[in-house]
Scaffold this motif. Structure first.
Motif, short mmCIF file in Angstrom:
data_model
loop_
_atom_site.label_atom_id
_atom_site.label_comp_id
_atom_site.label_asym_id
_atom_site.label_seq_id
_atom_site.Cartn_x
_atom_site.Cartn_y
_atom_site.Cartn_z
N PHE A 560 0.81 -1.21 0.00
CA PHE A 560 0.00 0.00 0.00
C PHE A 560 0.85 1.27 0.00
N LEU A 561 0.36 2.26 -0.71
CA LEU A 561 0.94 3.59 -0.73
C LEU A 561 -0.16 4.56 -0.32
N PHE A 562 0.05 5.26 0.80
CA PHE A 562 -0.98 6.14 1.34
C PHE A 562 -0.60 7.60 1.19
N ARG A 563 -1.62 8.43 1.04
CA ARG A 563 -1.48 9.88 1.11
C ARG A 563 -2.76 10.47 1.67
N ARG A 564 -2.59 11.60 2.31
CA ARG A 564 -3.76 12.29 2.85
C ARG A 564 -4.36 13.20 1.79
N VAL A 565 -5.68 13.23 1.74
CA VAL A 565 -6.40 14.10 0.82
C VAL A 565 -7.12 15.15 1.66
N CYS A 566 -6.85 16.42 1.40
CA CYS A 566 -7.45 17.55 2.13
C CYS A 566 -6.93 17.58 3.58
N PRO A 567 -7.35 18.57 4.38
CA PRO A 567 -6.87 18.67 5.76
C PRO A 567 -7.30 17.47 6.61
N LYS A 568 -6.74 17.43 7.84
CA LYS A 568 -6.95 16.27 8.70
C LYS A 568 -8.41 16.04 9.04
N ASP A 569 -9.17 17.13 9.27
CA ASP A 569 -10.53 16.93 9.73
C ASP A 569 -11.45 16.37 8.65
N TYR A 570 -10.96 16.21 7.42
CA TYR A 570 -11.76 15.59 6.36
C TYR A 570 -11.74 14.07 6.49
N HIS A 571 -10.68 13.52 7.09
CA HIS A 571 -10.52 12.06 7.23
C HIS A 571 -10.64 11.36 5.87
N MET A 572 -9.91 11.88 4.91
CA MET A 572 -9.92 11.31 3.55
C MET A 572 -8.49 10.97 3.15
N PHE A 573 -8.34 9.78 2.52
CA PHE A 573 -7.01 9.30 2.16
C PHE A 573 -7.05 8.69 0.77
N ARG A 574 -5.91 8.69 0.15
CA ARG A 574 -5.73 7.98 -1.11
C ARG A 574 -4.86 6.77 -0.85
N CYS A 575 -5.26 5.61 -1.35
CA CYS A 575 -4.51 4.38 -1.16
C CYS A 575 -4.27 3.74 -2.52
N VAL A 576 -3.02 3.55 -2.87
CA VAL A 576 -2.66 2.83 -4.10
C VAL A 576 -2.22 1.43 -3.70
N ALA A 577 -3.01 0.44 -4.08
CA ALA A 577 -2.69 -0.97 -3.81
C ALA A 577 -1.91 -1.50 -5.00
N ARG A 578 -0.65 -1.79 -4.79
CA ARG A 578 0.24 -2.14 -5.89
C ARG A 578 0.43 -3.65 -5.98
N TYR A 579 0.30 -4.17 -7.20
CA TYR A 579 0.45 -5.60 -7.46
C TYR A 579 1.43 -5.78 -8.62
N GLY A 580 2.20 -6.86 -8.56
CA GLY A 580 3.04 -7.23 -9.68
C GLY A 580 2.25 -8.05 -10.69
N TYR A 581 2.85 -8.25 -11.86
CA TYR A 581 2.10 -8.94 -12.91
C TYR A 581 1.94 -10.44 -12.63
N LYS A 582 2.64 -10.98 -11.61
CA LYS A 582 2.43 -12.37 -11.22
C LYS A 582 1.65 -12.51 -9.93
N ASP A 583 1.34 -11.39 -9.29
CA ASP A 583 0.53 -11.44 -8.07
C ASP A 583 -0.89 -11.84 -8.42
N VAL A 584 -1.45 -12.75 -7.65
CA VAL A 584 -2.84 -13.17 -7.83
C VAL A 584 -3.68 -12.45 -6.78
N GLN A 585 -4.55 -11.58 -7.26
CA GLN A 585 -5.33 -10.75 -6.34
C GLN A 585 -6.63 -11.48 -5.98
N LYS A 586 -6.53 -12.36 -5.00
CA LYS A 586 -7.70 -13.12 -4.57
C LYS A 586 -7.80 -13.14 -3.05
N GLU A 587 -7.45 -12.01 -2.44
CA GLU A 587 -7.53 -11.96 -0.99
C GLU A 587 -8.98 -11.98 -0.53
#
Length: 759
Positions: A560-587
């Motif tokens: 995961f790669l996280f960043r905050r979106v807007c000021p703190k009191d918004y409680h909004m975040f951006r999350c980039v879930a990174r997978y490789g081309y051999k990762d099987v996304q079946k969690e």
């Protein structure tokens, strides 16, 4: 500004001075949102314009924490993909397994090569036999042995092979991916680290700049990769059926009543049995078939040696390549047609590189050089010795109707990509680089032109399959790029979000909303649709982007790669879930949610640590300036003492053991935090409040917010684009499974909203 500048992650540090001392301000990717028009539907509802006015905000903030795994570069090399090459016996075991998985096609080629060659060139003299044998021997020695074993296998991507692995390797060194979602933070993934071209090597830098600056070259490279992949699939569809049918047809004529119908029925039964056991995995299939293939290869070698000694040992004259010249001189046009049969001796050679991810380079090299190569040579030499005595038995040596065209096409693609790797990444001597395509590419091109003569005999079938797959893959890429660009243009500006306030113009209720989108930066326009359609929004919002990076596997702790979106009191975040081309996304969705929240908590703590660290640095810097100024006044300084202030600060930092970085997203270590006299960051009231709010939201549950997006071509688009986007690409999107669909999310936890993207 280039159109991609608003898509890439940007971090620029502006250093100035103020009355209070040094003042550092950051302009990052989120500030670029202010330059884009605000969400048009919301502007119309508000009844006024201007929320998206062109302006740039410089917000004072600490060095931004991009992710909880800020020291991903420092993670020990525990993720080495080639850790399977640990000792001699493990390598030998893997080499034994390759016989049952990698070399099946090469092993069955002696069944039909000479039969096909001599169906085009009747045996009239020993020159025909010796010339054909010499062609086969040098083809095997030149392409599978010299090219793949000694060169191509080294161009692996962390132990992964194949056309896409080469493309991934090139994409890491040069930004040639047509989907513009690359981030600087991706280079912090442990598997991503590579030795980049140095400025001293101008040739590699020039090639890199040319590939990155010309969209036409990116498209050509993509088409080349997709073409190679499509031909592998097209060839793979037919190869099992051809190999099994060729083997079973040997019983035709040997068993009374075993005719063509029996050959087809038995072949179907065998194929069904073979494919039914594929689900047990490569390891078990390899151990199951390796003994049989090992026995097969040793039998080929033994029988060939027996035929050589018994019938005609003089066929060893074929080691003289001059017989190739005599063969073509004697048969001219027919010899050219015979090349289409000769190329069958390297059918399956590409599997040595394509199947590399299941084994290791050393295992494949050992198996080929010690077993496959000598046994195949003996098999063909023995067949030639038999034909010297019984020239009329050529038809019974085996089958003469196998089309091998797609295989040669894949080899040409691999040659082109490996040449680019040699130029861009390996930085090989230019003379050696030119020799590689000149030698191997010329041979493969000759074989390809010769094999084209077999199109009428059935060679059109793998090409037809390859064309279909190429159309599907390129259409998907073309539509995805247009959709992504449309989303970038329609992002909601940060200014507009600030105008709405922390309540977002609606009611915030407990819970965590996971809004799935494809943007790696900015607030997606689909969020505006949710604000319009829902009476309330969750207290914690996370914009989740599932992104595939050009590495085979992304370690879970770097997911995961996280960043905050807007000021703190918004409680909004951006999350980039990174997978490789051999990762099987079946969690399982519960595991995904737990990992995401744990990562978010770590991100918040690291952010608080950075803020506390910066405050301590500012205090130390201010104290240092004050002490130095007072001492300078007492000593009657000459006015040059303030030039030493940065040196004093650097000395203090060194004594404190602090390691800083000028890159955005790189954070200091925990030891550096403890070196400063500050209160425990866990006692920070704002952090505790945010963690408490996050726990309350988690207790209320997760909601998956998905876009039911329809992609349509603009009305002024040309007819072909409308046809491809509105029908073909739309059909592919309706039938693909991506993002949250790969996870087992309960239907009650999903909210969908419709949206149309005009591209």
């Amino acid at each position: 500004m280039d159109e991609h500048d608003g898509i890439e992650e940007i971090s620029v540090r502006l250093v100035g001075s103020s009355a209070s001392g040094s003042d550092s301000r950051w302009v990052d990717g989120t500030e670029l949102d202010a330059e884009l028009p605000s969400y048009p539907v919301l502007d119309e509802i508000e009844g006024r314009q201007g929320y998206g006015s062109l302006r740039r905000r410089l917000v004072k903030r600490p060095k931004r924490v991009d992710s909880f795994d800020g020291e991903a570069m420092e993670i020990a090399g525990v993720h080495g993909h080639n850790s399977k090459d640990q000792n001699f016996w493990q390598t030998i075991t893997l080499a034994f397994q390759t016989l049952g998985v990698v070399y099946g096609d090469l092993g069955t080629s002696p069944l039909y090569v000479f039969a096909d060659v001599f169906s085009k060139v009747p045996i009239k003299s020993e020159v025909d036999i010796l010339g054909a044998l010499s062609l086969v021997m040098y083809t095997i020695a030149l392409l599978p042995l010299a090219k793949y074993i000694f060169v191509v296998l080294k161009a692996n991507d962390n132990g992964e092979g194949g056309t896409f692995a080469l493309y991934s390797l090139i994409c890491r060194y040069a930004n040639v991916n047509t989907l513009p979602n690359r981030q600087a933070a991706d280079e912090h993934i442990s598997n991503f680290r590579l030795k980049l071209p140095t400025p001293a090597f101008e040739r590699a830098l020039h090639i890199k700049e040319s590939l990155e600056s010309r969209s036409s070259l990116k498209t050509v490279l993509l088409l080349l990769v997709l073409m190679g992949t499509s031909m592998i699939i097209g060839d793979g569809i037919l190869t099992p059926a051809m190999s099994v049918t060729s083997a079973v047809s040997g019983l035709n004529g040997e068993i009374q009543g075993f005719g063509t119908s029996a050959v087809v029925i038995v072949s179907i039964v065998i194929l069904v049995a073979l494919f039914s056991i594929q689900r047990f995995g490569t390891g078990k299939v390899g151990f199951m078939f390796s003994p049989a293939l090992a026995l097969w290869f040793f039998s080929l070698g033994s029988i060939g040696l027996y035929n050589l000694v018994k019938h005609d040992i003089t066929v060893l004259r074929a080691f003289n390549p001059a017989y190739i010249y005599f063969f073509f001189k004697r048969n001219s046009k027919d010899a050219w047609s015979a090349l289409g049969g000769c190329v069958l001796c390297i059918t399956g050679a590409e599997a040595m590189f394509a199947d590399l991810g299941h084994f290791s380079v050393r295992a494949i090299q050992i198996a080929f050089t010690c077993v496959v190569f000598p046994c195949l040579l003996l098999a063909y030499i023995g067949q030639a010795a038999y034909l010297m005595k019984y020239p009329n038995s050529a038809e019974r040596i085996f089958y003469d109707s196998v089309p091998g065209i797609a295989e040669v096409g894949v080899m040409i693609v691999s040659t082109t990509l490996v040449t680019l790797v040699m130029l861009l990444i390996w930085q090989t001597n230019l003379l050696l680089v030119l020799c590689f395509p000149l030698v191997f590419g010329s041979v493969e091109l000759i074989y390809l032109l010769a094999a084209l003569s077999k199109i009428k005999e059935g060679g059109w079938l793998p090409l037809a399959f390859a064309t279909c797959f190429l159309s599907v893959m390129y259409t998907w890429n073309y539509g995805s790029v247009l959709k992504y660009q449309s989303e970038v243009k329609g992002k909601i500006s940060t200014d507009f979000m600030l105008e709405l306030g922390s309540t977002l113009g609606t009611v915030r209720v407990p819970g965590i909303g996971l809004l799935y989108n494809e943007l790696v930066q900015g607030i997606p326009s689909i969020f505006g649709q949710f604000l319009l359609g829902l009476p309330a929004i969750h207290s914690t919002m996370v914009f989740v982007c599932i992104k595939y990076v050009p590495v085979p596997v992304v370690p879970q702790e770097e997911r995961f790669l996280f960043r905050r979106v807007c000021p703190k009191d918004y409680h909004m975040f951006r999350c980039v879930a990174r997978y490789g081309y051999k990762d099987v996304q079946k969690e399982d969705h519960h595991a995904f949610e737990q990992l995401l929240v744990e990562s978010l908590v770590k991100f918040l703590r690291r952010e608080a640590q950075d803020l506390a660290l910066e405050m301590n640095l500012n205090e130390l810097e201010f104290d240092s300036v004050s002490v130095r100024s007072r001492d300078s006044g007492a000593l009657g300084g000459d006015g040059n003492d303030d030039l030493r202030i940065p040196l004093m600060r650097d000395r203090i930092l060194e004594e404190a053991g602090t390691v800083t970085s000028e890159e955005a997203g790189t954070v200091t270590s925990e030891e550096a935090v403890s070196a400063f006299p500050s209160s425990d960051v866990d006692e920070d009231p704002s952090l505790e409040y945010e963690l408490s709010a996050l726990r309350e939201a988690m207790d209320s549950g997760f909601t998956y917010m998905l876009a039911h997006g329809e992609v349509r071509a603009k009305k002024n688009s040309f007819f072909l684009k409308k046809l491809v986007i509105n029908y073909f690409y739309a059909f592919l999107r309706r039938n693909c499974r991506a993002g949250a669909a790969n996870m087992r999310v309960p239907h009650l936890n999903v909210i969908r909203v419709g949206m149309t993207y005009m591209v």
